[in-house]
Design a protein around this motif. Structure first.
Motif, mmCIF file in Angstrom:
data_model
loop_
_atom_site.group_PDB
_atom_site.id
_atom_site.type_symbol
_atom_site.label_atom_id
_atom_site.label_comp_id
_atom_site.label_asym_id
_atom_site.label_seq_id
_atom_site.Cartn_x
_atom_site.Cartn_y
_atom_site.Cartn_z
ATOM 1 N N GLY A 43 19.339 -0.089 -37.255
ATOM 2 C CA GLY A 43 19.748 -1.139 -38.201
ATOM 3 C C GLY A 43 19.340 -0.754 -39.606
ATOM 4 O O GLY A 43 20.127 -0.849 -40.557
ATOM 5 N N GLN A 44 18.089 -0.273 -39.743
ATOM 6 C CA GLN A 44 17.630 0.130 -41.078
ATOM 7 C C GLN A 44 18.417 1.340 -41.580
ATOM 8 O O GLN A 44 18.746 1.424 -42.762
ATOM 9 N N GLY A 45 18.729 2.247 -40.655
ATOM 10 C CA GLY A 45 19.541 3.416 -41.019
ATOM 11 C C GLY A 45 20.903 2.989 -41.554
ATOM 12 O O GLY A 45 21.408 3.560 -42.530
ATOM 13 N N LEU A 49 22.161 3.897 -45.295
ATOM 14 C CA LEU A 49 23.413 4.643 -45.524
ATOM 15 C C LEU A 49 24.392 3.848 -46.381
ATOM 16 O O LEU A 49 25.129 4.413 -47.187
ATOM 17 N N LEU A 50 24.372 2.515 -46.193
ATOM 18 C CA LEU A 50 25.241 1.657 -47.009
ATOM 19 C C LEU A 50 24.839 1.778 -48.486
ATOM 20 O O LEU A 50 25.695 1.947 -49.369
ATOM 21 N N LEU A 51 23.537 1.721 -48.737
ATOM 22 C CA LEU A 51 23.053 1.813 -50.127
ATOM 23 C C LEU A 51 23.343 3.202 -50.713
ATOM 24 O O LEU A 51 23.749 3.312 -51.874
ATOM 25 N N GLY A 89 22.828 -0.031 -28.952
ATOM 26 C CA GLY A 89 21.408 -0.128 -28.592
ATOM 27 C C GLY A 89 21.059 -1.565 -28.243
ATOM 28 O O GLY A 89 20.370 -1.829 -27.248
ATOM 29 N N TYR A 90 21.569 -2.491 -29.054
ATOM 30 C CA TYR A 90 21.301 -3.913 -28.770
ATOM 31 C C TYR A 90 21.860 -4.289 -27.398
ATOM 32 O O TYR A 90 21.183 -4.921 -26.580
ATOM 33 N N THR A 91 23.123 -3.877 -27.145
ATOM 34 C CA THR A 91 23.792 -4.239 -25.883
ATOM 35 C C THR A 91 23.036 -3.655 -24.686
ATOM 36 O O THR A 91 22.876 -4.325 -23.662
ATOM 37 N N PRO A 110 20.301 -16.382 -33.952
ATOM 38 C CA PRO A 110 21.565 -16.635 -34.691
ATOM 39 C C PRO A 110 21.887 -15.559 -35.720
ATOM 40 O O PRO A 110 23.036 -15.411 -36.133
ATOM 41 N N TYR A 111 20.881 -14.765 -36.130
ATOM 42 C CA TYR A 111 21.141 -13.702 -37.108
ATOM 43 C C TYR A 111 22.113 -12.653 -36.566
ATOM 44 O O TYR A 111 22.677 -11.861 -37.321
ATOM 45 N N ILE A 112 22.313 -12.667 -35.235
ATOM 46 C CA ILE A 112 23.269 -11.721 -34.627
ATOM 47 C C ILE A 112 24.693 -12.017 -35.127
ATOM 48 O O ILE A 112 25.496 -11.105 -35.319
ATOM 49 N N GLY A 118 29.118 -8.563 -40.342
ATOM 50 C CA GLY A 118 28.957 -7.299 -41.093
ATOM 51 C C GLY A 118 29.612 -6.158 -40.343
ATOM 52 O O GLY A 118 30.292 -5.317 -40.938
ATOM 53 N N PHE A 119 29.433 -6.149 -39.030
ATOM 54 C CA PHE A 119 30.037 -5.091 -38.213
ATOM 55 C C PHE A 119 31.565 -5.127 -38.321
ATOM 56 O O PHE A 119 32.211 -4.080 -38.485
ATOM 57 N N LEU A 120 32.141 -6.341 -38.246
ATOM 58 C CA LEU A 120 33.613 -6.454 -38.323
ATOM 59 C C LEU A 120 34.138 -5.953 -39.673
ATOM 60 O O LEU A 120 35.179 -5.287 -39.742
ATOM 61 N N LEU A 157 21.051 -10.350 -45.449
ATOM 62 C CA LEU A 157 20.749 -11.674 -44.883
ATOM 63 C C LEU A 157 20.280 -11.536 -43.431
ATOM 64 O O LEU A 157 19.300 -12.154 -43.001
ATOM 65 N N HIS A 158 20.989 -10.691 -42.676
ATOM 66 C CA HIS A 158 20.659 -10.404 -41.273
ATOM 67 C C HIS A 158 19.209 -9.900 -41.176
ATOM 68 O O HIS A 158 18.412 -10.391 -40.370
ATOM 69 N N MET A 159 18.850 -8.961 -42.041
ATOM 70 C CA MET A 159 17.494 -8.391 -41.997
ATOM 71 C C MET A 159 16.458 -9.430 -42.431
ATOM 72 O O MET A 159 15.419 -9.573 -41.789
HETATM 73 C C1 HEM Z 1 27.235 -6.917 -33.994
HETATM 74 C C2 HEM Z 1 26.464 -6.411 -34.931
HETATM 75 C C3 HEM Z 1 24.951 -6.468 -34.912
HETATM 76 C C4 HEM Z 1 24.075 -6.866 -33.939
HETATM 77 C C5 HEM Z 1 24.376 -7.404 -32.548
HETATM 78 C C6 HEM Z 1 22.750 -6.673 -34.474
HETATM 79 C C7 HEM Z 1 21.570 -6.975 -33.791
HETATM 80 C C8 HEM Z 1 20.299 -6.751 -34.257
HETATM 81 C C9 HEM Z 1 19.090 -7.109 -33.580
HETATM 82 C C10 HEM Z 1 19.022 -7.822 -32.244
HETATM 83 C C11 HEM Z 1 18.051 -6.716 -34.356
HETATM 84 C C12 HEM Z 1 16.579 -6.960 -34.141
HETATM 85 C C13 HEM Z 1 15.933 -6.293 -33.040
HETATM 86 C C14 HEM Z 1 14.537 -6.860 -32.952
HETATM 87 O O1 HEM Z 1 13.691 -6.444 -33.742
HETATM 88 O O2 HEM Z 1 14.326 -7.748 -32.108
HETATM 89 C C15 HEM Z 1 18.600 -6.100 -35.540
HETATM 90 C C16 HEM Z 1 17.850 -5.542 -36.543
HETATM 91 C C17 HEM Z 1 18.387 -5.042 -37.690
HETATM 92 N N1 HEM Z 1 19.705 -4.997 -38.042
HETATM 93 FE FE1 HEM Z 1 21.256 -5.552 -36.890
HETATM 94 N N2 HEM Z 1 22.830 -6.159 -35.735
HETATM 95 C C18 HEM Z 1 24.166 -6.035 -36.057
HETATM 96 C C19 HEM Z 1 24.693 -5.574 -37.250
HETATM 97 C C20 HEM Z 1 23.953 -5.128 -38.312
HETATM 98 C C21 HEM Z 1 24.496 -4.681 -39.580
HETATM 99 C C22 HEM Z 1 25.981 -4.710 -39.960
HETATM 100 C C23 HEM Z 1 23.428 -4.277 -40.342
HETATM 101 C C24 HEM Z 1 23.398 -3.701 -41.733
HETATM 102 C C25 HEM Z 1 24.392 -3.586 -42.561
HETATM 103 C C26 HEM Z 1 22.236 -4.469 -39.562
HETATM 104 C C27 HEM Z 1 20.961 -4.205 -40.013
HETATM 105 C C28 HEM Z 1 19.813 -4.458 -39.296
HETATM 106 C C29 HEM Z 1 18.492 -4.142 -39.794
HETATM 107 C C30 HEM Z 1 18.157 -3.540 -41.156
HETATM 108 C C31 HEM Z 1 17.590 -4.505 -38.779
HETATM 109 C C32 HEM Z 1 16.106 -4.219 -38.753
HETATM 110 C C33 HEM Z 1 15.223 -5.334 -39.111
HETATM 111 C C34 HEM Z 1 13.789 -4.826 -39.022
HETATM 112 O O3 HEM Z 1 13.392 -4.050 -39.882
HETATM 113 O O4 HEM Z 1 13.111 -5.216 -38.080
HETATM 114 N N3 HEM Z 1 22.595 -4.986 -38.331
HETATM 115 N N4 HEM Z 1 19.976 -6.141 -35.453
#
Ligand code: HEM
Length: 206
Positions: A43-45, A49-51, A89-91, A110-112, A118-120, A157-159
């Motif tokens: 996620g951080q990667g 990469l976006l930045l 990885g999440y799945t 809900p942040y998912i 963002g993914f779409l 916002l997700h992060m």
């Molecule tokens: C369907 C799409 C996505 C799903 C299902 C998803 C799911 C998740 C989940 C479950 C985590 C947290 C894991 C945990 O620590 O428990 C996470 C972390 C993160 N996601 Fe996503 N994510 C999605 C899309 C994105 C997108 C589009 C971005 C960025 C543009 C992103 C950036 C991040 C980042 C930066 C974190 C790390 C937060 C940290 O530092 O702990 N994700 N994501």
């Protein structure tokens, strides 16, 4: 193919991290929950990469070197590859392919939903990143590709939703994102001193 060394460099630099993290997970050095660490790093990667992708145009304007633009599309596609790995990885590691849990998961995290939006957007950008789409969409292509800023907002916002208590890293990403946005504002763009443009690369312009 112009700037082949840069392209190869970008390929190696982007591909090496997921392979390294996978190796670390296999070698059992990622702590008690390697799957979660892997998802976080991917996620951080994605965000990094976006930045980096968004910084290519300001860098080109500041330095006059067209090579920045030549690798921009490649970087954008790597950003998409990372988000696909993040979602996979999440799945696999968090959802455990148990789709019946998805409803409960969405209520619990809900942040998912924000991440999924963002993914779409990234999916739309990746499938239209080729020359054919650029020609077909004409001026609408540029408008569509402004979605990249929406992705940045959604990713942040997700992060933010996830890290809430520890804002240090998030603040760094958000500040860089804000700076890149400011650099795209027309009054600021006009003030950036332009170095004489070198010969344009063969890569598509956006
Ligand atoms: C369907 C799409 C996505 C799903 C299902 C998803 C799911 C998740 C989940 C479950 C985590 C947290 C894991 C945990 O620590 O428990 C996470 C972390 C993160 N996601 Fe996503 N994510 C999605 C899309 C994105 C997108 C589009 C971005 C960025 C543009 C992103 C950036 C991040 C980042 C930066 C974190 C790390 C937060 C940290 O530092 O702990 N994700 N994501």
């Amino acid at each position: 193919m112009r700037y082949p060394f840069w392209r190869i460099g970008v390929f190696i630099a982007a591909a090496i991290w997921p392979l390294l993290w996978l190796y670390q997970a296999w070698a059992d050095v990622l702590g008690p929950d390697p799957g979660k660490v892997l998802v976080d790093r991917l996620g951080q990667g994605t965000l990094v990469l976006l930045l980096i992708t968004l910084s290519m145009t300001p860098l080109q304007k500041l330095t006059g070197w067209p090579g920045w633009i030549a690798v921009r599309r490649q970087l954008g596609l790597w950003c998409f590859a990372y988000v696909v790995l993040h979602l996979s990885g999440y799945t696999a590691f968090i959802l455990g392919f148990d789709w019946s849990q998805l409803g409960i998961e969405l209520r619990k995290r809900p942040y998912i939903i924000v991440g999924a939006l963002g993914f779409l957007c990234l999916l739309a950008l990746a499938v239209t990143s080729n020359r054919y789409s650029q020609r077909r969409l004409g001026s609408r292509w540029k408008k569509l590709h402004r979605l990249v800023y929406v992705v940045l907002g959604l990713g942040l916002l997700h992060m933010l939703w996830i890290v809430r208590a520890d804002l240090k890293e998030w603040a760094i990403y958000a500040s860089i994102g804000a700076l890149l946005l400011v650099l795209r504002l027309p009054p600021v763009t006009r003030r950036i001193p332009r170095l004489p443009a070198k010969k344009a690369p063969s890569a598509r312009k956006a």
